[in-house]
Motif scaffolding. Structure first.
Motif, PDB file in Angstrom:
ATOM      1  N   ALA A   1       0.833  -1.206   0.000  1.00  0.00           N
ATOM      2  CA  ALA A   1       0.000   0.000   0.000  1.00  0.00           C
ATOM      3  C   ALA A   1       0.867   1.256   0.000  1.00  0.00           C
ATOM      4  O   ALA A   1       0.531   2.262  -0.647  1.00  0.00           O
ATOM      5  N   LEU A   2       1.991   1.216   0.711  1.00  0.00           N
ATOM      6  CA  LEU A   2       2.931   2.340   0.688  1.00  0.00           C
ATOM      7  C   LEU A   2       3.479   2.558  -0.715  1.00  0.00           C
ATOM      8  O   LEU A   2       3.625   3.701  -1.176  1.00  0.00           O
TER       9      LEU A   2
ATOM     10  N   ARG B   1       3.633   5.764  -5.733  1.00  0.00           N
ATOM     11  CA  ARG B   1       3.391   5.922  -7.167  1.00  0.00           C
ATOM     12  C   ARG B   1       2.368   7.020  -7.437  1.00  0.00           C
ATOM     13  O   ARG B   1       2.528   7.832  -8.353  1.00  0.00           O
ATOM     14  N   ALA B   2       1.305   7.071  -6.614  1.00  0.00           N
ATOM     15  CA  ALA B   2       0.288   8.103  -6.786  1.00  0.00           C
ATOM     16  C   ALA B   2       0.881   9.483  -6.547  1.00  0.00           C
ATOM     17  O   ALA B   2       0.558  10.452  -7.274  1.00  0.00           O
ATOM     18  N   THR B   3       1.753   9.607  -5.552  1.00  0.00           N
ATOM     19  CA  THR B   3       2.393  10.895  -5.260  1.00  0.00           C
ATOM     20  C   THR B   3       3.339  11.290  -6.386  1.00  0.00           C
ATOM     21  O   THR B   3       3.419  12.470  -6.774  1.00  0.00           O
TER      22      THR B   3
ATOM     23  N   LEU C   1       6.295  16.813  -2.025  1.00  0.00           N
ATOM     24  CA  LEU C   1       7.653  16.330  -1.795  1.00  0.00           C
ATOM     25  C   LEU C   1       7.841  15.866  -0.350  1.00  0.00           C
ATOM     26  O   LEU C   1       8.501  14.862  -0.083  1.00  0.00           O
ATOM     27  N   GLY C   2       7.235  16.630   0.579  1.00  0.00           N
ATOM     28  CA  GLY C   2       7.315  16.226   1.984  1.00  0.00           C
ATOM     29  C   GLY C   2       6.630  14.901   2.220  1.00  0.00           C
ATOM     30  O   GLY C   2       7.158  14.024   2.915  1.00  0.00           O
ATOM     31  N   THR C   3       5.431  14.745   1.616  1.00  0.00           N
ATOM     32  CA  THR C   3       4.700  13.489   1.759  1.00  0.00           C
ATOM     33  C   THR C   3       5.477  12.338   1.135  1.00  0.00           C
ATOM     34  O   THR C   3       5.583  11.241   1.714  1.00  0.00           O
ATOM     35  N   TYR C   4       6.048  12.575  -0.042  1.00  0.00           N
ATOM     36  CA  TYR C   4       6.799  11.522  -0.726  1.00  0.00           C
ATOM     37  C   TYR C   4       8.020  11.091   0.101  1.00  0.00           C
ATOM     38  O   TYR C   4       8.338   9.904   0.197  1.00  0.00           O
TER      39      TYR C   4
END
Length: 570
Positions: free
Chosen positions: A117-118, A123-125, A140-143
């Motif tokens: 799931a991660l 990939r979605a980000t 970018l922070g989330t990725y």
């Protein structure tokens, strides 16, 4: 899921820890009864970030129950349980279960679902960053956070990691479409452990994790646990694990059934127990000396009261006055001495139990054989498991026998002990030799007599003599003597078998998995007793510490024969 709703004000909560270093598992004044038996009595325990705590204690003391309570699978009657972690706490019971109809593939898919799931979110980000949708800095922070967690879970090499775990835990050859209900108990335990490791849980609760692992699997697990930094509580009798992995020991055999914590590993725990035992002996010696002194004071006071004064100059008045004062002084001294002695008796320090030891045979009890051999097995054959076994036992010899389950180790010991007649070959033993045989399973399940009566009957001894013998061994408290044997715990029945073994004053020992179901303190005592034993001893064991102790005397039973296996231990 919990077995019921919290009772008596018990509190069970999952708390999100803001800082990973603040993560912890907590039990506070936990009281838990199963039926009419109190298993945990006001137990308190905290395991913090970076701690790997070993949980020890005899069978029936509540180790598995405490793990279930901390995991949220069992609700205590009172007390507080807190799981302050970032993520899920992983729990490995001794007998793990899987959903009905689940296959090996299903178990692995669930274990890897979080990591996959991660990967999907990463990939979605990435797609959002490529398309220019949304706040770039926020994306970018989330990725970065997703990538860090994905890396921590070993996501980049996930499939290879799954394959490695199946290989190292002896599951690689199994069809992944195979239903879990068709697996053996050991295979299910290893599969559950592999799935747990894959998930990289935020906390660990492990119940005897090395029980069904071979040496390779144990070595791998110990290396992995040594690197694990989240809160980790491990119930185990594996002394290698406790000596190399844990940072603290919690003993559920503490005073009044509560948990007692010792800093350091298993060796440090043993040192502290030895020091505590020496302090106990010193308190006992001091108490005995005070009792002797108090009795001597009382005796002197009594003698002083019996000394009559001689009347001089016919001065009866002076005599009676002085005599009354003297008698009063003597009475006060006697009363004070008697009160002091009574106080000492009330505050009695019990004598520490003697260390277990096998009684040395009387001189001349066994005639020294010309060749020095007490027992010789020649060409033993039993079905397909023993195919010409040869073994010679002389005074002082030690043999540790290993081998796969079903190889015939227990069968061999039963033949050597004279409990089973071989299909071929012979066992030659001197008729006066007493064999101390400890089978793997004790045959007490149908014994309804009390512990003391059952022991006395098997010893053909008077009840008082049997009580003195049991007390001397230190294996039971007098309060246990009237408990029916079939109501004793597995560990207590094992202690009864040990008491009978020591009472026989054997000349030769045949011990089948002697460390099973014993507290670690008792295991150490038994090991020392075997070391001091003058006769030959044969031990069938999977205990790596015992195998390491006798590394140059390890024999493997393979394909029906005994072969030297000097490389059996590390």
């Amino acid at each position: 899921m919990p077995d019921g709703s919290p009772a008596g004000g018990a509190r069970d909560a999952d708390v999100l820890a803001g800082d990973p270093r603040a993560t912890h598992l907590l039990a506070e004044d936990v009281h838990c009864a199963l039926g009419d038996r109190v298993v945990l009595h006001d137990v308190s325990l905290r395991v913090s970030w970076g701690e790997r705590v070993g949980l020890i204690g005899e069978n029936g003391r509540g180790k598995s129950t405490l793990l279930r309570v901390l995991a949220g699978e069992l609700s205590p009657q009172r007390g507080e349980v807190v799981r302050a972690v970032v993520g899920r706490v992983g729990f490995l019971p001794q007998r793990p279960g899987f959903p009905v109809g689940a296959t090996i593939r299903d178990v692995l898919a669930e274990a890897t679902a979080g990591t996959r799931a991660l990967a999907d979110r990463m990939r979605a980000t990435e797609e959002s960053l490529t398309s220019g949708e949304g706040d770039v800095d926020a994306l970018l922070g989330t990725y970065g956070q997703l990538q860090e967690e994905f890396t921590r879970r070993g996501g980049w090499e996930l499939d290879a990691r799954v394959g490695e775990l199946l290989e190292v835990f002896g599951l690689a050859g199994l069809d992944r479409r195979r239903p879990t209900q068709t697996l053996s108990g050991g295979e299910r335990a290893r599969l559950a452990l592999a799935a747990l490791v894959i998930t990289e849980p935020a906390g660990l609760l492990l119940d005897e994790p090395t029980n069904h692992l071979d040496d390779r699997g144990v070595d791998w697990l110990l290396r992995w646990l040594s690197r694990y930094q989240n809160p980790c509580l491990i119930a185990s009798h594996d002394r290698v694990l406790l000596d190399t992995v844990v940072s603290a020991i919690v003993d559920l055999d503490g005073p009044h059934g509560r948990a007692v914590r010792y800093g350091g590993n298993y060796r440090d725990y043993l040192d502290e127990r030895a020091a505590a035992r020496e302090r106990w002996w010193q308190r006992y010696r001091d108490w005995r000396r005070q009792v002797v002194d108090a009795r001597q004071r009382l005796d002197r006071a009594g003698r002083a009261g019996g000394n009559a004064r001689v009347i001089r100059d016919n001065n009866k008045l002076a005599y009676h006055a002085a005599g009354s004062a003297a008698e009063a002084a003597v009475a006060r001294a006697t009363r004070a001495a008697r009160q002091h002695l009574r106080r000492l008796i009330d505050e009695r320090v019990p004598r520490p139990p003697e260390a277990l030891r096998f009684t040395v045979a009387e001189p001349g009890e066994v005639t020294e054989p010309p060749d020095g051999v007490l027992l010789r097995a020649k060409g033993l054959v039993v079905g397909e498991v023993l195919r010409g076994v040869e073994l010679t036992l002389s005074p002082g010899s030690r043999h540790v026998i290993t081998g796969a389950n079903g190889a015939g180790k227990s069968t061999l010991l039963s033949v050597l002990a004279g409990r089973r007649v071989p299909d071929g070959g012979a066992v030659e033993r001197r008729p006066e030799v007493r064999i101390g045989y400890l089978p793997q399973e004790s045959a007490f399940a149908d014994e309804r007599r009390g512990l003391l009566d059952a022991f006395a009957a098997r010893r053909a001894a008077y009840r008082d003599d049997a009580a003195a013998e049991l007390t001397r061994f230190g294996l039971f408290e007098p309060g246990d003597f009237d408990v029916p044997v079939n109501r004793l715990s597995v560990g207590q029945r094992r202690r009864l078998a040990l008491a009978l073994l020591f009472a026989e004053r054997p000349h030769l020992l045949l011990l089948d998995e002697p460390t099973n179901h014993l507290s670690l303190v008792l295991v150490e005592q038994l090991q020392e007793a075997v070391d001091r034993f003058l006769g030959p001893a044969v031990l069938v064991t999977h205990d790596r510490t015992l195998r390491n102790r006798y590394a140059d005397r390890v024999l493997e039973l393979a394909e029906g024969r005994l072969v030297a296996r000097h490389s059996a231990t590390r």
